[in-house]
Enzyme design. Structure first.
Site, PDB file in Angstrom:
ATOM      1  N   GLU A 143      -2.720  -0.910  -5.844  1.00 38.17           N
ATOM      2  CA  GLU A 143      -1.689  -1.019  -4.806  1.00 38.17           C
ATOM      3  C   GLU A 143      -0.948  -2.320  -5.043  1.00 38.17           C
ATOM      4  OE1 GLU A 143      -1.515  -2.234  -0.104  1.00 38.17           O
ATOM      5  OE2 GLU A 143      -3.143  -0.942  -0.745  1.00 38.17           O
ATOM      6  N   GLU A 149       5.229  -7.604   2.744  1.00 32.55           N
ATOM      7  CA  GLU A 149       4.645  -7.380   4.067  1.00 32.55           C
ATOM      8  C   GLU A 149       5.113  -8.521   4.945  1.00 32.55           C
ATOM      9  OE1 GLU A 149       0.712  -5.912   4.711  1.00 32.55           O
ATOM     10  OE2 GLU A 149       0.431  -5.551   2.566  1.00 32.55           O
TER      11      GLU A 149
END
Length: 168
Positions: free
Chosen positions: A122, A127
């Protein structure tokens, strides 16, 4: 591959799918929302923009309702597009405030022998923890040689208020 969000309405189903797999069971990061599919109140294209809206509401009539007090949308390209090389350019205006956590990330598509997370990786492109409005993070998640989850992360402090305007 690109999406310039030129057609108003729901996101293009040839490019985007709704991830609702864990609505009933609950999501891995303790997300408090029900991720709705095909619902303009939570995800729509309007005037060249994809708008994802979180709402304080309970969708108790949904077949996969899991007790959540909020709704939102979780869009993925899984099964529609994947990449090995290249770069991503995203223009976004982000929400902020306690409880928000917008993210743009990639997941592996399941390699040999049905690999799953974290084996096939990932990459967190961005974020943004909404209660820290001038910081974004990114990370690479993977399985170490013992099969355990590891990651390398970085935080970026910036003077831009990512919630005031669109940034690339």
């Amino acid at each position: 591959w690109s999406d310039e969000f030129e057609t108003n309405g729901l996101p293009d189903p040839k490019k985007w799918a709704f991830d609702t797999d864990r609505n009933r069971a609950g999501w891995y990061n303790n997300e408090k929302q029900y991720y709705a599919a095909n619902r303009l109140e939570n995800s729509r294209v309007e005037n060249g923009k994809l708008i994802i809206t979180a709402r304080k509401e309970r969708l108790t009539t949904a077949a996969d309702y899991g007790g959540q007090n909020y709704t939102s949308a979780r869009l993925v390209t899984r099964g529609l597009a994947s990449w090995t090389y290249g770069f991503f350019e995203i223009r976004a205006k982000l929400p902020y405030g306690q409880g928000t956590w917008p993210a743009i990330w990639t997941l592996g598509v399941g390699g040999p022998k049905g690999m799953v997370w974290p084996d096939d990786g990932e990459i967190d492109i961005m974020e943004y923890t909404g209660n820290v409005p001038n910081r974004t993070t990114s990370a690479a998640h993977y399985a170490n040689s013992f099969g355990s989850h590891e990651y390398k992360a970085g935080a970026y402090n910036n003077s831009l208020a990512l919630y005031n305007d669109y940034h690339t």
